[in-house]
Scaffold this motif. Structure first.
Motif, PDB file in Angstrom:
ATOM      1  N   PRO A  83       8.962   9.402   2.941  1.00 55.41           N
ATOM      2  CA  PRO A  83      10.270   8.654   2.779  1.00 55.41           C
ATOM      3  C   PRO A  83      10.704   7.748   3.900  1.00 55.41           C
ATOM      4  O   PRO A  83      11.761   7.217   3.749  1.00 55.41           O
ATOM      5  N   ASN A  84       9.872   7.656   5.038  1.00 56.83           N
ATOM      6  CA  ASN A  84      10.392   7.098   6.046  1.00 56.83           C
ATOM      7  C   ASN A  84      10.274   5.380   5.856  1.00 56.83           C
ATOM      8  O   ASN A  84      10.473   4.673   6.502  1.00 56.83           O
ATOM      9  N   PHE A  85       9.527   5.181   4.706  1.00 58.31           N
ATOM     10  CA  PHE A  85       9.295   3.694   4.246  1.00 58.31           C
ATOM     11  C   PHE A  85      10.819   3.500   3.553  1.00 58.31           C
ATOM     12  O   PHE A  85      10.779   2.828   2.506  1.00 58.31           O
ATOM     13  N   ALA A  86      11.836   3.643   4.558  1.00 59.36           N
ATOM     14  CA  ALA A  86      13.128   3.085   4.024  1.00 59.36           C
ATOM     15  C   ALA A  86      14.091   3.127   5.085  1.00 59.36           C
ATOM     16  O   ALA A  86      13.614   3.771   6.290  1.00 59.36           O
ATOM     17  N   THR A  87      14.937   2.374   5.316  1.00 55.17           N
ATOM     18  CA  THR A  87      15.890   2.408   6.423  1.00 55.17           C
ATOM     19  C   THR A  87      17.201   2.718   5.670  1.00 55.17           C
ATOM     20  O   THR A  87      17.599   2.883   4.499  1.00 55.17           O
ATOM     21  N   VAL A  88      18.546   2.391   6.572  1.00 58.65           N
ATOM     22  CA  VAL A  88      19.834   2.601   6.154  1.00 58.65           C
ATOM     23  C   VAL A  88      20.099   1.906   4.881  1.00 58.65           C
ATOM     24  O   VAL A  88      20.872   2.311   3.945  1.00 58.65           O
ATOM     25  N   TYR A  89      19.713   0.478   4.830  1.00 55.34           N
ATOM     26  CA  TYR A  89      20.101  -0.383   4.152  1.00 55.34           C
ATOM     27  C   TYR A  89      19.043  -0.716   2.906  1.00 55.34           C
ATOM     28  O   TYR A  89      19.578  -0.887   1.805  1.00 55.34           O
ATOM     29  N   THR A  90      17.934  -0.641   2.960  1.00 52.99           N
ATOM     30  CA  THR A  90      16.943  -0.766   2.011  1.00 52.99           C
ATOM     31  C   THR A  90      15.877   0.235   1.984  1.00 52.99           C
ATOM     32  O   THR A  90      15.698   1.253   3.034  1.00 52.99           O
ATOM     33  N   THR A  91      15.296   0.335   0.774  1.00 54.97           N
ATOM     34  CA  THR A  91      13.939   1.284   0.510  1.00 54.97           C
ATOM     35  C   THR A  91      12.829   0.765  -0.053  1.00 54.97           C
ATOM     36  O   THR A  91      13.112  -0.262  -0.952  1.00 54.97           O
ATOM     37  N   ASP A  92      11.729   0.654   0.685  1.00 56.71           N
ATOM     38  CA  ASP A  92      10.519  -0.183   0.126  1.00 56.71           C
ATOM     39  C   ASP A  92       9.851   0.778  -1.065  1.00 56.71           C
ATOM     40  O   ASP A  92       8.951   1.595  -0.468  1.00 56.71           O
ATOM     41  N   TYR A  93      10.271   0.570  -2.109  1.00 57.63           N
ATOM     42  CA  TYR A  93       9.712   1.461  -3.312  1.00 57.63           C
ATOM     43  C   TYR A  93       8.312   1.005  -3.446  1.00 57.63           C
ATOM     44  O   TYR A  93       7.560   1.940  -3.691  1.00 57.63           O
ATOM     45  N   GLY A  94       8.004  -0.162  -3.299  1.00 54.56           N
ATOM     46  CA  GLY A  94       6.521  -0.522  -3.407  1.00 54.56           C
ATOM     47  C   GLY A  94       5.491   0.156  -2.597  1.00 54.56           C
ATOM     48  O   GLY A  94       4.642   0.741  -2.689  1.00 54.56           O
ATOM     49  N   ALA A  95       6.162   0.282  -1.176  1.00 52.25           N
ATOM     50  CA  ALA A  95       5.374   1.017  -0.217  1.00 52.25           C
ATOM     51  C   ALA A  95       5.136   2.542  -0.435  1.00 52.25           C
ATOM     52  O   ALA A  95       4.248   3.073  -0.283  1.00 52.25           O
ATOM     53  N   GLN A  96       6.435   3.159  -0.818  1.00 47.15           N
ATOM     54  CA  GLN A  96       6.519   4.340  -1.144  1.00 47.15           C
ATOM     55  C   GLN A  96       5.329   4.695  -2.148  1.00 47.15           C
ATOM     56  O   GLN A  96       4.702   5.760  -2.379  1.00 47.15           O
ATOM     57  N   ALA A  97       5.384   3.953  -3.384  1.00 50.75           N
ATOM     58  CA  ALA A  97       4.459   4.166  -4.560  1.00 50.75           C
ATOM     59  C   ALA A  97       3.010   4.007  -4.010  1.00 50.75           C
ATOM     60  O   ALA A  97       2.292   4.952  -4.510  1.00 50.75           O
ATOM     61  N   ALA A  98       2.848   3.033  -3.259  1.00 51.01           N
ATOM     62  CA  ALA A  98       1.337   2.804  -2.723  1.00 51.01           C
ATOM     63  C   ALA A  98       1.032   4.137  -1.927  1.00 51.01           C
ATOM     64  O   ALA A  98      -0.077   4.639  -1.946  1.00 51.01           O
ATOM     65  N   ALA A  99       1.878   4.638  -1.045  1.00 45.96           N
ATOM     66  CA  ALA A  99       1.605   5.867  -0.216  1.00 45.96           C
ATOM     67  C   ALA A  99       1.437   7.059  -1.157  1.00 45.96           C
ATOM     68  O   ALA A  99       0.460   7.805  -0.886  1.00 45.96           O
ATOM     69  N   ALA A 100       2.304   6.921  -2.299  1.00 43.28           N
ATOM     70  CA  ALA A 100       2.108   8.369  -3.187  1.00 43.28           C
ATOM     71  C   ALA A 100       0.795   8.257  -3.855  1.00 43.28           C
ATOM     72  O   ALA A 100       0.061   9.073  -4.075  1.00 43.28           O
ATOM     73  N   VAL A 101       0.094   7.101  -4.039  1.00 41.77           N
ATOM     74  CA  VAL A 101      -0.965   6.844  -4.722  1.00 41.77           C
ATOM     75  C   VAL A 101      -2.057   7.291  -3.864  1.00 41.77           C
ATOM     76  O   VAL A 101      -3.126   8.191  -4.101  1.00 41.77           O
TER      77      VAL A 101
ATOM     78  N   ILE B 295       0.967   6.490 -14.079  1.00 43.39           N
ATOM     79  CA  ILE B 295       0.426   5.178 -14.234  1.00 43.39           C
ATOM     80  C   ILE B 295       1.647   4.116 -13.905  1.00 43.39           C
ATOM     81  O   ILE B 295       1.578   3.166 -13.162  1.00 43.39           O
ATOM     82  N   TRP B 296       2.762   4.620 -13.995  1.00 47.48           N
ATOM     83  CA  TRP B 296       4.067   3.809 -13.687  1.00 47.48           C
ATOM     84  C   TRP B 296       4.130   3.735 -12.186  1.00 47.48           C
ATOM     85  O   TRP B 296       4.170   2.577 -11.505  1.00 47.48           O
ATOM     86  N   VAL B 297       3.842   4.727 -11.449  1.00 51.03           N
ATOM     87  CA  VAL B 297       3.781   4.556  -9.825  1.00 51.03           C
ATOM     88  C   VAL B 297       2.734   3.630  -9.397  1.00 51.03           C
ATOM     89  O   VAL B 297       3.061   2.831  -8.626  1.00 51.03           O
ATOM     90  N   PHE B 298       1.582   3.954 -10.116  1.00 50.35           N
ATOM     91  CA  PHE B 298       0.484   2.790  -9.516  1.00 50.35           C
ATOM     92  C   PHE B 298       0.773   1.530 -10.037  1.00 50.35           C
ATOM     93  O   PHE B 298       0.551   0.523  -9.048  1.00 50.35           O
ATOM     94  N   LYS B 299       1.493   1.169 -11.074  1.00 50.62           N
ATOM     95  CA  LYS B 299       1.911  -0.244 -11.356  1.00 50.62           C
ATOM     96  C   LYS B 299       2.938  -0.691 -10.162  1.00 50.62           C
ATOM     97  O   LYS B 299       3.125  -1.752  -9.945  1.00 50.62           O
ATOM     98  N   MET B 300       3.860   0.419  -9.968  1.00 42.33           N
ATOM     99  CA  MET B 300       4.960  -0.236  -8.879  1.00 42.33           C
ATOM    100  C   MET B 300       3.855  -0.400  -7.581  1.00 42.33           C
ATOM    101  O   MET B 300       4.628  -1.337  -6.879  1.00 42.33           O
ATOM    102  N   SER B 301       2.904   0.123  -7.151  1.00 39.89           N
ATOM    103  CA  SER B 301       2.269  -0.134  -6.001  1.00 39.89           C
ATOM    104  C   SER B 301       1.517  -1.481  -6.029  1.00 39.89           C
ATOM    105  O   SER B 301       1.123  -1.628  -4.909  1.00 39.89           O
ATOM    106  N   ILE B 302       1.281  -1.915  -6.990  1.00 44.18           N
ATOM    107  CA  ILE B 302       0.587  -3.273  -6.959  1.00 44.18           C
ATOM    108  C   ILE B 302       1.361  -4.709  -7.490  1.00 44.18           C
ATOM    109  O   ILE B 302       0.796  -5.570  -8.006  1.00 44.18           O
ATOM    110  N   ILE B 303       2.772  -4.517  -7.621  1.00 44.34           N
ATOM    111  CA  ILE B 303       3.625  -5.723  -7.992  1.00 44.34           C
ATOM    112  C   ILE B 303       4.508  -6.127  -6.751  1.00 44.34           C
ATOM    113  O   ILE B 303       4.674  -5.303  -5.742  1.00 44.34           O
TER     114      ILE B 303
END
Length: 284
Positions: free
Chosen positions: A238-256, A35-43
């Motif tokens: 995991p490729n939704f990340a760079t050396v400097y930033t990580t797109d946690y929202g995109a990773q959560a959406a992909a996981a869902v 549920i928390w991962v899904f919530k991360m994907s829609i905020i």
């Protein structure tokens, strides 16, 4: 007498209430990460990094899903995962059903030892054979091809397929095969047209568990597949990340998105899975 009966009834009611309370708590604890991962994907990103974190989404958005589906590598990865998992499942069912039928029906020495060795493969640490497999696949020209992941996944998924199907084949009476042979069927025809259809719950269980294993596999895919043309979703997320930033929202959406097909499969075939896993557990 009446008071004793009432006391037992009260204890029984209390026990029932406590059981359901425990059940609800257990389900909530189990589902909370999902549920928390899904919530991360829609905020939004600002809400994602808010402190303290919000419990319910304040500003729901589909931007993260637009990001992943707008990524050509992720779309290709979904296709790659489907191909690798599907082929692995078919290969395991083909060879696993034949091996399981032979073990369940034929009489030969060291049958128990063979079953033990088959099961032992499932517990063998995959990381221990990564280097030898990489060398062999390099020599055969299989690196960065679907077959590298399919072969490795099959090695570790096949034992589970054999064990599930052996339990089912043992439950089927031999009279069915003998009747088919009396009607003119060969052993292989009796196996294909009589035994396999009757063992459908076990076949479905083995297929679904094999598909889930191959769909979720990361180690072999990350080691043998290097380009987006062959990499599955477990490697691409995991490729939704760079050396400097990580797109946690995109990773959560992909996981869902990756989890949804597995949830649908389990919900559709849940009864067959339960009957397949409990085959041979009760003697009639």
């Amino acid at each position: 007498m009446a008071s004793a009966t009432a006391s037992r009834g009260a204890r029984g009611a209390l026990g029932t209430v406590l059981f359901y309370v425990f059940l609800v708590v257990f389900v909530l604890v189990s589902l909370f990460p999902l549920i928390w991962v899904f919530k991360m994907s829609i905020i939004t990103k600002s809400e994602l990094f808010a402190s303290p974190p919000t419990i319910l989404p304040q500003t729901p958005t589909s931007a993260n899903y637009a990001t992943i589906f707008g990524d050509a590598d992720f779309r290709k990865a979904l296709v790659n995962s489907t191909i690798i998992s599907g082929v692995t499942t078919v290969v395991c069912l083909f060879f696993g059903s034949i091996a399981a039928y032979a073990i369940a029906r034929l009489r030969f020495h060291f049958k128990s030892l063979i079953m033990t060795l088959i099961l032992a493969i499932s517990f063998f640490p995959a990381v221990a054979i990564i280097a030898p497999l990489f060398v062999q696949f390099s020599q055969l020209g299989l690196i960065d091809t679907y077959w590298a992941a399919i072969i490795a996944d099959t090695v570790f998924a096949l034992p589970l397929t054999v064990w599930i199907l052996v339990a089912f084949f043992k439950e089927l009476p031999r009279d069915l095969e003998e009747a088919a042979k009396v009607d003119g069927a060969t052993t292989l025809q009796a196996f294909r047209m009589v035994i396999v259809p009757l063992a459908a719950p076990g076949v479905f269980t083995a297929a679904i568990l094999t598909f889930i294993f191959a769909w979720n596999e990361f180690l072999f895919a990350n080691t043998f597949l290097f380009t987006p043309n062959t990499q599955p979703v477990t490697v691409v997320i995991p490729n939704f990340a760079t050396v400097y930033t990580t797109d946690y929202g995109a990773q959560a959406a992909a996981a869902v998105v990756v989890t949804i097909p597995l949830v649908i499969l389990v919900l559709i075939f849940q009864r067959r899975i339960v009957s397949g896993l409990t085959a041979g557990a009760v003697k009639g």
